[in-house]
Design a protein around this motif. Structure first.
Motif, PDB file in Angstrom:
ATOM      1  N   PHE A  15       0.830  -1.204   0.000  1.00  0.00           N
ATOM      2  CA  PHE A  15       0.000   0.000   0.000  1.00  0.00           C
ATOM      3  C   PHE A  15       0.866   1.256   0.000  1.00  0.00           C
ATOM      4  O   PHE A  15       0.549   2.244  -0.664  1.00  0.00           O
ATOM      5  N   ASN A  16       1.950   1.217   0.746  1.00  0.00           N
ATOM      6  CA  ASN A  16       2.832   2.381   0.777  1.00  0.00           C
ATOM      7  C   ASN A  16       3.452   2.638  -0.589  1.00  0.00           C
ATOM      8  O   ASN A  16       3.537   3.793  -1.037  1.00  0.00           O
ATOM      9  N   ASN A  17       3.875   1.581  -1.289  1.00  0.00           N
ATOM     10  CA  ASN A  17       4.468   1.753  -2.618  1.00  0.00           C
ATOM     11  C   ASN A  17       3.460   2.349  -3.601  1.00  0.00           C
ATOM     12  O   ASN A  17       3.795   3.258  -4.373  1.00  0.00           O
ATOM     13  N   TYR A  18       2.233   1.848  -3.575  1.00  0.00           N
ATOM     14  CA  TYR A  18       1.214   2.383  -4.479  1.00  0.00           C
ATOM     15  C   TYR A  18       0.829   3.808  -4.088  1.00  0.00           C
ATOM     16  O   TYR A  18       0.596   4.661  -4.956  1.00  0.00           O
ATOM     17  N   ARG A  19       0.756   4.070  -2.792  1.00  0.00           N
ATOM     18  CA  ARG A  19       0.407   5.418  -2.347  1.00  0.00           C
ATOM     19  C   ARG A  19       1.477   6.424  -2.775  1.00  0.00           C
ATOM     20  O   ARG A  19       1.158   7.542  -3.223  1.00  0.00           O
ATOM     21  N   GLU A  20       2.744   6.033  -2.675  1.00  0.00           N
ATOM     22  CA  GLU A  20       3.812   6.924  -3.115  1.00  0.00           C
ATOM     23  C   GLU A  20       3.770   7.131  -4.626  1.00  0.00           C
ATOM     24  O   GLU A  20       4.082   8.223  -5.125  1.00  0.00           O
ATOM     25  N   ALA A  21       3.371   6.100  -5.363  1.00  0.00           N
ATOM     26  CA  ALA A  21       3.211   6.253  -6.810  1.00  0.00           C
ATOM     27  C   ALA A  21       2.109   7.265  -7.115  1.00  0.00           C
ATOM     28  O   ALA A  21       2.248   8.107  -8.016  1.00  0.00           O
ATOM     29  N   LEU A  22       1.012   7.210  -6.364  1.00  0.00           N
ATOM     30  CA  LEU A  22      -0.076   8.171  -6.555  1.00  0.00           C
ATOM     31  C   LEU A  22       0.366   9.578  -6.168  1.00  0.00           C
ATOM     32  O   LEU A  22       0.046  10.559  -6.858  1.00  0.00           O
ATOM     33  N   ARG A  23       1.105   9.711  -5.101  1.00  0.00           N
ATOM     34  CA  ARG A  23       1.587  11.035  -4.666  1.00  0.00           C
ATOM     35  C   ARG A  23       2.487  11.661  -5.732  1.00  0.00           C
ATOM     36  O   ARG A  23       2.465  12.878  -5.948  1.00  0.00           O
ATOM     37  N   ALA A  24       3.283  10.823  -6.392  1.00  0.00           N
ATOM     38  CA  ALA A  24       4.194  11.341  -7.417  1.00  0.00           C
ATOM     39  C   ALA A  24       3.423  11.884  -8.615  1.00  0.00           C
ATOM     40  O   ALA A  24       3.858  12.850  -9.258  1.00  0.00           O
ATOM     41  N   VAL A  25       2.271  11.290  -8.924  1.00  0.00           N
ATOM     42  CA  VAL A  25       1.490  11.704 -10.095  1.00  0.00           C
ATOM     43  C   VAL A  25       0.520  12.826  -9.750  1.00  0.00           C
ATOM     44  O   VAL A  25       0.226  13.678 -10.582  1.00  0.00           O
ATOM     45  N   TYR A  26       0.033  12.861  -8.507  1.00  0.00           N
ATOM     46  CA  TYR A  26      -1.056  13.772  -8.133  1.00  0.00           C
ATOM     47  C   TYR A  26      -0.663  14.746  -7.020  1.00  0.00           C
ATOM     48  O   TYR A  26      -1.357  14.872  -6.008  1.00  0.00           O
ATOM     49  N   PRO A  27       0.427  15.508  -7.193  1.00  0.00           N
ATOM     50  CA  PRO A  27       0.822  16.439  -6.133  1.00  0.00           C
ATOM     51  C   PRO A  27      -0.172  17.568  -5.912  1.00  0.00           C
ATOM     52  O   PRO A  27      -0.336  18.037  -4.783  1.00  0.00           O
ATOM     53  N   VAL A  28      -0.844  18.022  -6.970  1.00  0.00           N
ATOM     54  CA  VAL A  28      -1.811  19.113  -6.804  1.00  0.00           C
ATOM     55  C   VAL A  28      -3.041  18.617  -6.061  1.00  0.00           C
ATOM     56  O   VAL A  28      -3.575  19.311  -5.177  1.00  0.00           O
ATOM     57  N   VAL A  29      -3.512  17.428  -6.401  1.00  0.00           N
ATOM     58  CA  VAL A  29      -4.645  16.864  -5.661  1.00  0.00           C
ATOM     59  C   VAL A  29      -4.300  16.775  -4.180  1.00  0.00           C
ATOM     60  O   VAL A  29      -5.092  17.169  -3.315  1.00  0.00           O
ATOM     61  N   GLU A  30      -3.111  16.281  -3.863  1.00  0.00           N
ATOM     62  CA  GLU A  30      -2.722  16.173  -2.459  1.00  0.00           C
ATOM     63  C   GLU A  30      -2.644  17.544  -1.802  1.00  0.00           C
ATOM     64  O   GLU A  30      -3.072  17.726  -0.652  1.00  0.00           O
ATOM     65  N   ARG A  31      -2.136  18.520  -2.517  1.00  0.00           N
ATOM     66  CA  ARG A  31      -2.041  19.862  -1.940  1.00  0.00           C
ATOM     67  C   ARG A  31      -3.425  20.446  -1.684  1.00  0.00           C
ATOM     68  O   ARG A  31      -3.649  21.133  -0.681  1.00  0.00           O
ATOM     69  N   VAL A  82      -6.252  18.786  -0.982  1.00  0.00           N
ATOM     70  CA  VAL A  82      -7.034  18.095   0.054  1.00  0.00           C
ATOM     71  C   VAL A  82      -6.259  17.859   1.338  1.00  0.00           C
ATOM     72  O   VAL A  82      -6.854  17.542   2.375  1.00  0.00           O
ATOM     73  N   GLY A  83      -4.938  17.970   1.299  1.00  0.00           N
ATOM     74  CA  GLY A  83      -4.131  17.722   2.478  1.00  0.00           C
ATOM     75  C   GLY A  83      -3.661  16.278   2.547  1.00  0.00           C
ATOM     76  O   GLY A  83      -4.245  15.371   1.948  1.00  0.00           O
ATOM     77  N   GLU A  84      -2.590  16.075   3.305  1.00  0.00           N
ATOM     78  CA  GLU A  84      -1.944  14.764   3.356  1.00  0.00           C
ATOM     79  C   GLU A  84      -2.865  13.680   3.916  1.00  0.00           C
ATOM     80  O   GLU A  84      -2.940  12.573   3.381  1.00  0.00           O
ATOM     81  N   ALA A  85      -3.579  13.989   5.003  1.00  0.00           N
ATOM     82  CA  ALA A  85      -4.418  12.974   5.643  1.00  0.00           C
ATOM     83  C   ALA A  85      -5.567  12.544   4.736  1.00  0.00           C
ATOM     84  O   ALA A  85      -5.858  11.344   4.617  1.00  0.00           O
TER      85      ALA A  85
END
Length: 266
Positions: free
Chosen positions: A46-62, A64-67
């Protein structure tokens, strides 16, 4: 005793299931509780896939926030296990997932921001192509103009949104230092993503250019594609369209007459 294939299937189902299931009976925990040993595998995956998503979707994360992003990523990973051994291919349905993700319902633009980020990712990793050979185009007989079928550069992508997602995306880039406000009332956009020497350009299109590029990407010939453009934009100028998109290496090849879109160009 299960076969290797049955064990692998049980292991996979246990990883992505909310419950461990029968796979725990097959785990050799070496002194640990089987569920704790199995959680090591699950957490790593899950951590590997989550990091893959974070790499592609930095604006989405920004946005909505990390949590919140972690919550959404966790739900997405459960619903959409990878079907490729290339991690760069993972996450393509995140925009569609967010469109139906109840906790994100109030963020009406979020799914399209994710779709924009995925198209940016695809464009970045797409194949290259030489510019269109102008001398070949100049040699086409006038009577064949309407039968021309143009090919878009492999790195080109189109996105239509009801929201100014290009503005949302731009103001959330690390280097952005201007006015950050975004007015959702400015309405929707059609965007062209294309790769140039500076990176990935995100270009808003007029309705005519959008309709023309979409029609060409679907295999329509110039005559029919131009008709669809004029239908939504009476001021559409085919000559200006061709000059602009050939110079910017959006249109990179062509053929004449009926074509198989999967076949090599003439």
């Amino acid at each position: 005793m299960p076969s290797l294939r049955e064990f692998q299937a049980s292991f996979r189902d246990g990883i992505f299931s909310a419950e461990d299931g029968p796979v725990l009976a097959l785990v050799r925990a070496n002194g640990m509780a089987p569920e704790d040993r199995f959680d090591i595998y699950r957490n790593n995956i899950f951590n590997n896939y989550r990091e893959a998503l974070r790499a592609v979707y930095p604006v989405v994360e920004r946005l909505v926030g990390e949590a919140f992003f972690r919550l959404a990523a966790h739900a997405y990973i459960r619903d959409y296990p990878s079907v490729s051994n290339d991690v760069h291919c993972y996450g393509g349905q995140f925009g569609d997932f967010l469109a139906g993700f109840a906790p994100a319902r109030a963020l009406v633009y979020l799914a399209d921001v994710a779709r924009l980020e995925w198209l940016w990712h695809e464009s970045f990793h797409s194949a290259d192509h030489a510019p269109l050979a102008i001398e070949r185009l100049a040699a086409v007989a006038e009577g064949d103009y309407e039968a021309l079928h143009f090919d878009l550069h492999p790195a080109c992508r189109l996105l239509v949104s009801d929201y100014p997602v290009h503005r949302i995306w731009a103001v959330n880039q690390p280097e952005y230092q201007e006015e950050p406000a975004v007015d959702l009332g400015t309405g929707g956009v059609c965007l062209l993503l294309r790769r140039d020497a500076k990176g990935i350009a995100v270009e808003p299109l007029s309705t005519g250019h959008c309709a023309m590029l979409r029609a060409l990407s679907e295999g329509l010939a110039v005559g029919a594609a131009a008709a669809s453009a004029v239908a939504v934009d009476r001021e559409f100028d085919l000559g200006q369209f061709l000059r602009h998109h050939i110079v910017n290496c959006v249109l990179v090849d062509f053929g004449i007459g009926a074509r198989d879109k999967n076949a090599p160009s003439a």
